[in-house]
Design an enzyme around this catalytic site. Structure first.
Site, PDB file in Angstrom:
ATOM      1  N   GLY A 682      12.140 -55.839  63.239  1.00  0.00           N
ATOM      2  CA  GLY A 682      11.889 -55.183  63.893  1.00  0.00           C
ATOM      3  C   GLY A 682      11.816 -53.282  63.444  1.00  0.00           C
ATOM      4  N   GLY A 684      11.914 -49.076  64.012  1.00  0.00           N
ATOM      5  CA  GLY A 684      12.440 -47.687  64.849  1.00  0.00           C
ATOM      6  C   GLY A 684      12.590 -46.910  64.475  1.00  0.00           C
ATOM      7  N   SER A 685      12.944 -45.844  64.677  1.00  0.00           N
ATOM      8  CA  SER A 685      12.878 -43.912  64.846  1.00  0.00           C
ATOM      9  C   SER A 685      12.220 -43.814  63.689  1.00  0.00           C
ATOM     10  CB  SER A 685      13.570 -43.070  65.012  1.00  0.00           C
ATOM     11  OG  SER A 685      14.502 -43.747  66.197  1.00  0.00           O
ATOM     12  N   GLY A 687      11.401 -45.941  60.337  1.00  0.00           N
ATOM     13  CA  GLY A 687      10.960 -46.514  59.899  1.00  0.00           C
ATOM     14  C   GLY A 687      10.644 -48.089  60.510  1.00  0.00           C
ATOM     15  N   VAL A 689      11.958 -52.898  58.890  1.00  0.00           N
ATOM     16  CA  VAL A 689      12.567 -53.315  58.897  1.00  0.00           C
ATOM     17  C   VAL A 689      12.276 -54.841  58.595  1.00  0.00           C
ATOM     18  CG1 VAL A 689      14.617 -54.945  58.746  1.00  0.00           C
ATOM     19  CG2 VAL A 689      15.207 -52.288  60.181  1.00  0.00           C
ATOM     20  N   LYS A 704      15.106 -52.707  55.333  1.00  0.00           N
ATOM     21  CA  LYS A 704      14.315 -50.782  56.462  1.00  0.00           C
ATOM     22  C   LYS A 704      13.874 -50.245  55.556  1.00  0.00           C
ATOM     23  CE  LYS A 704      17.044 -47.861  59.377  1.00  0.00           C
ATOM     24  NZ  LYS A 704      17.977 -47.434  60.210  1.00  0.00           N
ATOM     25  N   ASP A 810      24.865 -43.192  67.649  1.00  0.00           N
ATOM     26  CA  ASP A 810      23.289 -43.984  68.095  1.00  0.00           C
ATOM     27  C   ASP A 810      24.252 -45.053  68.462  1.00  0.00           C
ATOM     28  OD1 ASP A 810      19.971 -44.274  67.257  1.00  0.00           O
ATOM     29  OD2 ASP A 810      21.789 -43.247  69.012  1.00  0.00           O
TER      30      ASP A 810
END
Length: 875
Positions: A682, A684-685, A687, A689, A704, A810
């Site tokens: 995955g 994200g904003s 970095g 994972v 992460k 969030d």
């Protein structure tokens, strides 16, 4: 006079080595003294291995006829006097294995031109290697390690053409290996291990030193590849030790031609590709260590080279764990030398079954077959390995029963059969293993009662893991025999009854896990003597009674979980009870008091006299009526919750609660196969994972990695660390550890290591249709309701039960993660905010407006209107 002055510096002579040093005998007849025939002058001083304690008198330099000094294996301290350089006839100097400090005398080269051997290893010498040593024309053996020497290796050593043995290992030497060493054409030994050397090995070392027998540079910071011709240019190699550096590339096929090779140590690097099939052709191999690399291609023929190792009749160690080897478990392993003592092949992609002839390896002391795809049963021939001390077969897919004759291995100190599919009961024969220090049988399908012979095995002093099985009955009173045990885990079984009072004998216990059983009774009185306890988890049982105040005085207690029991009365406030993130008492409806962060009701104050009694009676009636109504209103969702809760499986990381694991960039790099895209699960904003396997806890984790080039990434990392370090809830993604370091390129590196969630995010289940074998988007009403309850429980905990309330800021489906049982866990606290608790003042309707935070372009339904009356949002 010089010898008597030397004697005066000795403060302890336990063996009486200097008892003859007196005026009744001529000094040439004193113990350890040899004199020349011609002049009756002292030529040899030999007091090696006499356990002498003291300092070295400078008067030794007055023995000007001295040729040899043998003072090794004593306990001399202080410094080596510079005056020793006056011994111009000195040829042999050995002061190794002492506690000498200070610097190496730099004037040894001024007069000691005949020096041939200098051995000052195994001391505490400091400073740099004197350049002057390079002017000793006859020096052929130089041992200066291990010590505390610093600086670089002097290139001038390349001028010592007579040098044959160079031992500088175990110091703090830096920078590169000088190319000048290759000018010493007759060098046989180069030992530079355990320093801080960097750069590459000069090609001239490989090409010019054809007499080289030992090349040891393990445990440094070297990189580069091995030349393909190394086996031809260094035909006399016996020891090639390269472990724990950053070497890359393939293992050269030419090494198969080095018939003299005895020790091949290449572990802890980044070697890849296949292993030469004929690597054991030389037949002289004793130690073969390729562990912790990227060797193998995941193919069926990866382990073909093991067949050639059957020719090595003296093979003592074969360790190839933590690589990429595939294929079936090779039957040829059972044909290896009977001299084999250490065999480790775990952490590979090996399948098949363990060969029934494994018992042929009768001298094995350690056998590691773990974290593979091995199936089938444990061969009964395992009982023939009666010299075995450590047996690791955990985290496979082994089935069947534990062989009864495993009890024949009476030398066992560690046995790990956890995380398999083993069935049946614990064999009573294990009671014969009276040297066992640690036993792990957790996460299997074992049944029956816990044998008193096993839980009473007094040798167990490190850990006993029995969690995640189907054990029934009570905990045997023989548990009191475990007086030295540090960790006991019987969680997630079907145990019942009261805790035996004998558990109080286990006063060395540091961690105790009993969660998820049906234990009952007033248990806390048993723990009065367990003053060393650090982690105590009694959750999800039927324990009752009050919480004793003596637990406040347990200064080592870091985590206490009493949740979902029947405890009642007032919760203490001191010690561990003063830290809301260190305790959990939820699910005990009759508790009161405690620190405000626990949000428990105030304890009733009993009034005196009849009016007080009447008042209490009215309160009881009102409370009882309310409880009846609540039970009726909540019985349906509560039933769903408890049915679902009873089916939960134990967390594989439960044993890490309360611990702080330290990991390096190199460990995370290896855990994720170099942050391979194949392990990317995955983005994200801030970095990405990655899925990985962290070797020290032997579990799948999520790593992460923050992209520090993005604005706000560092701030997000700090926010998430601050949020996760002091919170613990079953519906929050657990943080295992964090890493703030530098990568191999010298760049800043920050990462979080989190509990791995096999079923991914809720986002994928709501909006994706297909994911491998899972049909997504098919969450029925019950599953959705359970997920909603999990999320609500997590948010309620964050808002009401943390030491400092936390707003996630969030919350959305992509930040909700599902474990293997579809239990929901809230994650990604990169935007989390802390809010101090504020007592509501004057106006209940007072509100304030804050800027919306979270993912750009996304506001979850229901979040566009926030109730600012909640204390969390009162600012």
């Amino acid at each position: 006079m010089a010898l008597l002055s030397f004697k005066d510096g000795i403060t302890s002579d336990p063996l009486g080595a200097l008892s003859s040093w007196n005026h009744t005998l001529h000094f040439c007849n004193w113990n350890g003294i040899t004199c020349g025939r011609r002049h009756q002058r002292v030529t040899v001083l030999n007091l090696s291995g006499q356990n002498l304690v003291g300092t070295l008198s400078p008067a030794i330099s007055n023995l000007t006829f001295l040729r040899e000094i043998h003072l090794q294996e004593n306990s001399f301290n202080g410094q080596i006097s510079q005056d020793i350089g006056r011994l111009f006839r000195l040829r042999y100097l050995n002061m190794s294995h002492n506690s000498l400090g200070g610097e190496i005398p730099s004037n040894l080269s001024t007069h000691c031109r005949d020096l041939q051997i200098i051995n000052l290893g195994y001391n505490e010498l400091i400073g740099k290697i004197p350049i002057q040593l390079s002017t000793l024309p006859k020096l052929f053996s130089l041992y200066l390690g291990p010590n505390l020497l610093t600086g670089s290796i002097p290139p001038q050593l390349g001028n010592v053409s007579a040098l044959i043995y160079l031992f500088l290992g175990g110091n703090r030497l830096v920078r590169h290996i000088p190319d000048d060493l290759a000018r010493i054409s007759h060098l046989k030994w180069i030992v530079l291990s355990e320093n801080l050397l960097s750069g590459t090995v000069p090609s001239s070392v490989y090409n010019n030193l054809s007499f080289l027998e030992t090349f040891a540079v393990a445990v440094n910071q070297l990189h580069g590849t091995l030349p393909p011709s190394i086996g031809f240019s260094l035909p006399n190699l016996q020891y090639l030790l390269l472990g724990f550096n950053q070497f890359t590339g393939h293992i050269p096929n030419s090494l198969s031609n080095v018939s003299s090779l005895e020790w091949l140590g290449m572990s802890g690097n980044q070697f890849s590709g296949p292993v030469p099939e004929n690597i054991g052709w030389g037949k002289n191999l004793l130690i073969f260590d390729l562990s912790y690399n990227y060797l193998g291609l995941g193919r069926a023929d990866d382990l073909k080279f093991i067949t050639s190792l059957t020719n090595c009749s003296n093979l003592n160690q074969l360790t190839i764990q933590r690589n990429h080897f595939g294929g079936l478990f090779p039957n040829s392993i059972a044909n290896l030398s009977t001299h084999l003592e250490y065999l480790a092949i775990g952490r590979n992609q090996i399948s098949g079954s363990i060969p029934s002839q494994i018992g042929n390896l009768i001298n094995l002391k350690a056998l590691g077959i773990y974290f593979t795809f091995i199936t089938g049963s444990i061969p009964t021939s395992i009982g023939m390995l009666q010299n075995l001390q450590r047996l690791y077969m955990g985290n496979n897919s082994l089935s069947g029963k534990i062989p009864y004759n495993i009890g024949n291995i009476t030398q066992l100190t560690a046995l790990d059969l956890g995380s398999n599919n083993l069935q049946g009961s614990i064999p009573l024969s294990l009671a014969n293993c009276t040297k066992l220090l640690t036993l792990r049988l957790s996460q299997n399908n074992l049944r029956g009662t816990i044998p008193k012979q096993i839980i009473g095995l007094s040798s167990l002093s490190i850990a006993l893991y029995l969690s995640g099985n189907f054990f029934t009955g009570s905990l045997p009173s023989e548990v009191g025999n475990l007086k030295l045990l540090e960790l006991l885990d019987v969680s997630q079984n079907k145990l019942s009854g009261e805790i035996p009072s004998t558990l109080a004998n286990c006063n060395s216990m540091r961690e105790l896990y009993m969660l998820g059983n049906a234990f009952r009774g007033n248990v806390l009185s048993v723990f009065t003597t367990l003053t060393s306890i650090e982690v105590l988890d009694l959750s999800d049982n039927n324990f009752s009674g009050t919480i004793s105040k003596y637990l406040e005085g347990f200064k080592f207690l870091q985590y206490l979980n009493l949740s979902f029991n029947n405890f009642e009365g007032e919760v203490p406030k001191q010690g561990v009870f003063g830290n809301a993130s260190a305790i959990s008492v939820v699910g005990n409806d009759n508790l009161c008091g405690g620190i405000p962060e626990l949000m428990l009701p105030a304890c009733p104050v009993l009034a005196k006299g009849r009016r007080g009694k009447a008042h209490v009676s009215r309160v009881i009636i009102l409370v009882a009526s309310a409880v009846v109504c609540l039970i009726f209103l909540l019985c349906v969702p509560a039933s769903l919750y408890w049915i679902r809760k009873s089916k939960k499986k134990p967390s594989s990381l439960s044993s890490m609660d309360g611990r702080h694991l330290k990991v390096s960039y190199a460990e995370l790099f290896k855990a994720t196969d170099g942050f391979s895209s194949a392990n990317l699960i995955g983005t994200g904003s801030y970095g990405s994972v990655y899925k990985g396997i962290l070797s020290r806890i032997e579990n799948v984790v999520a790593v992460k990695v923050l992209n520090l080039h993005l604005r706000g990434a560092s701030k997000s990392f700090i926010a998430e660390c601050n949020a996760l370090r002091n919170i613990r809830h079953r519906n929050l993604v657990k943080i295992i550890t964090s890493c703030s370091s530098i990568d191999f390129g010298g760049n800043d590196f920050k990462a979080l290591v989190l509990e791995f969630m096999p079923n991914g995010s809720l986002e994928k289940w709501l909006h994706s249709k297909l994911d491998g074998q899972h049909q997504l988007g098919s969450l029925n009403f019950i599953k959705r309701l359970n997920i909603a309850i999990d999320i609500a429980s997590a948010v309620d905990y964050l808002h009401h039960h943390c030491h400092t309330p936390i707003a996630h800021c969030d919350l959305k489906p992509s930040n909700i993660f599902l474990d293997e049982d579809m239990n929901a866990h809230v994650g990604d606290f990169g935007l989390a905010k802390f809010y101090p608790r504020i007592i509501q003042s004057s106006s209940e309707d007072q509100s304030s407006t804050t800027g919306l935070k979270g993912t750009i372009g996304y506001i979850a339904p229901g979040n566009n209107f926030i109730n600012f009356r909640h204390p969390v949002y009162s600012q």
